[in-house]
Design an enzyme around this catalytic site. Structure first.
Site, PDB file in Angstrom:
ATOM      1  N   HIS A  62       0.833  -1.207   0.000  1.00  0.00           N
ATOM      2  CA  HIS A  62       0.000   0.000   0.000  1.00  0.00           C
ATOM      3  C   HIS A  62       0.864   1.252   0.000  1.00  0.00           C
ATOM      4  CE1 HIS A  62      -3.820  -2.058   0.869  1.00  0.00           C
ATOM      5  NE2 HIS A  62      -3.120  -2.845   1.660  1.00  0.00           N
ATOM      6  N   PRO A  63       0.416   2.300  -0.697  1.00  0.00           N
ATOM      7  CA  PRO A  63       1.089   3.595  -0.551  1.00  0.00           C
ATOM      8  C   PRO A  63       0.684   4.215   0.779  1.00  0.00           C
ATOM      9  CG  PRO A  63      -0.858   3.838  -1.934  1.00  0.00           C
ATOM     10  CD  PRO A  63      -0.725   2.367  -1.626  1.00  0.00           C
ATOM     11  N   PHE A 115       1.392   3.112   8.318  1.00  0.00           N
ATOM     12  CA  PHE A 115       0.089   3.194   8.972  1.00  0.00           C
ATOM     13  C   PHE A 115      -0.975   2.691   8.007  1.00  0.00           C
ATOM     14  CE2 PHE A 115      -3.836   5.732   9.675  1.00  0.00           C
ATOM     15  CZ  PHE A 115      -4.182   5.214  10.913  1.00  0.00           C
ATOM     16  N   ILE A 117      -5.009   1.808   7.271  1.00  0.00           N
ATOM     17  CA  ILE A 117      -6.393   2.030   7.649  1.00  0.00           C
ATOM     18  C   ILE A 117      -7.250   1.890   6.398  1.00  0.00           C
ATOM     19  CG2 ILE A 117      -6.275   4.535   7.282  1.00  0.00           C
ATOM     20  CD1 ILE A 117      -8.201   4.858   9.648  1.00  0.00           C
ATOM     21  N   ALA A 119      -9.297   3.411   4.226  1.00  0.00           N
ATOM     22  CA  ALA A 119      -9.506   4.854   4.069  1.00  0.00           C
ATOM     23  C   ALA A 119     -10.783   5.203   3.322  1.00  0.00           C
ATOM     24  CB  ALA A 119      -8.312   5.457   3.338  1.00  0.00           C
TER      25      ALA A 119
END
Length: 333
Positions: A62-63, A115, A117, A119
């Site tokens: 993931h970025p 991190f 999540i 989004a």
């Protein structure tokens, strides 16, 4: 692999998760007749078969929130990431993005991974607030939370994948079962993220479990490791009253269902039979914390929860965070 008329390749599963272990296991699974079945299999594979290396591989795919995916990213995954972060980017200001970059860097330095999540639909301010809230967590706790967020993202992407297959007019991609269950499955998945203890809220026409419908594990946050050797007991309320009442005697009201001891990963063994539909009612999980930590504040811990008729096909995972002086429950894997 043919999925009930849908041809889904390992590469497509890789775009959904980013873990090659996950993609390989999904590609080896029996054909899925619905999105719900695919999500159920995905949760089992992600939490029970993919190792720590696989989790970290998925995280690294993931970025960072607010960043553009690198050119080397899988094209489908990059496109989905961009869509998932669209609300955050649309609500971002120069100052909020700068603060987000700074906190992302602090987070990665502390935990060793970005991190993570889900989004989708979240603003930049909302994501930043969640990042700050999670930053004080112990690494082992945050690792579990990140894995759960990864699973949310995977579920959304599986939904996107199945939607794409449904729209493909080619004869090999016609699946009326998926089309009929599309709304039901996705509403159930969303509902699972809103419940306190429910981990998998996916209902299927012919559910086949690979583990009991009620499970638990214990993390010792004072040591930063799973808590092994804790005796665990599962009971169901069968008293004269519909439910236990605070302050009134419950003698004879709880009926034993099963017991086990947590292993080196902090997970209990089988607490009940593997059944497709769990009996609705009120359940209690007891933890013999006094034996595990004789000098601790709690000699034992009880968690009481209710499973309703509409939830009998779901999976309930009730984890415990334990320290010598306190405990708490959280949504875990």
């Amino acid at each position: 692999m043919e999925e009930g008329g849908f041809k889904i390749e390992e590469e497509e599963f890789l775009a959904c998760c980013g873990s090659s272990q996950f993609a390989t296991e999904m590609a080896k699974s029996p054909p899925f007749s619905s999105l719900g079945e695919a999500v159920t299999a995905a949760r089992d594979i992600w939490f029970n078969k993919v190792d720590v290396t696989g989790w970290l591989q998925a995280f690294s795919a993931h970025p960072q929130i607010g960043h553009t995916p690198p050119p080397s990213s899988h094209s489908t995954s990059a496109q989905w990431s961009k869509g998932e972060q669209s609300t955050a980017l649309a609500t971002a200001t120069t100052s909020s993005l700068q603060e987000l970059y700074q906190w992302n860097a602090k987070y990665r330095e502390k935990f060793g991974f970005i991190f993570l999540i889900c989004a989708s639909g979240k603003s930049t301010d909302g994501i930043l607030a969640e990042l700050k809230k999670r930053y004080p967590n112990r690494p082992i706790v945050e690792f579990e939370i990140a894995a759960e967020e990864q699973m949310k993202i995977t579920e959304l992407r599986l939904g996107n994948l199945f939607s794409t297959k449904e729209k493909d007019p080619s004869p090999g991609n016609v699946n009326p079962t998926v089309a009929a269950k599309k709304v039901e499955d996705r509403v159930s998945i969303i509902g699972g993220h809103l419940s306190a203890f429910e981990i998998s809220a996916v209902k299927t026409q012919t559910p086949t479990r690979t583990r009991p419908p009620i499970t638990t594990h214990v993390l010792d946050i004072s040591r930063g490791s799973p808590a092994a050797g804790i005796e665990v007991c599962l009971e169901m309320w069968k008293g004269h009253q519909p439910r236990p009442v605070f302050g009134e005697s419950t003698t004879g009201g709880w009926v034993f269902q099963g017991s086990s001891t947590t292993n080196s990963d902090g997970r209990s063994g089988q607490l009940m039979n593997i059944v497709d539909a769990v009996n609705p009612g009120i359940y209690r999980i007891s933890f013999n914390t006094g034996k595990y930590c004789p000098g601790g504040f709690f000699p034992c811990v009880f968690i009481v929860f209710e499973i309703r008729e509409s939830q009998k096909l779901e999976h309930f995972h009730v984890p415990l965070l334990l320290s010598p002086f306190s405990f708490s429950t959280y949504r875990g894997s």
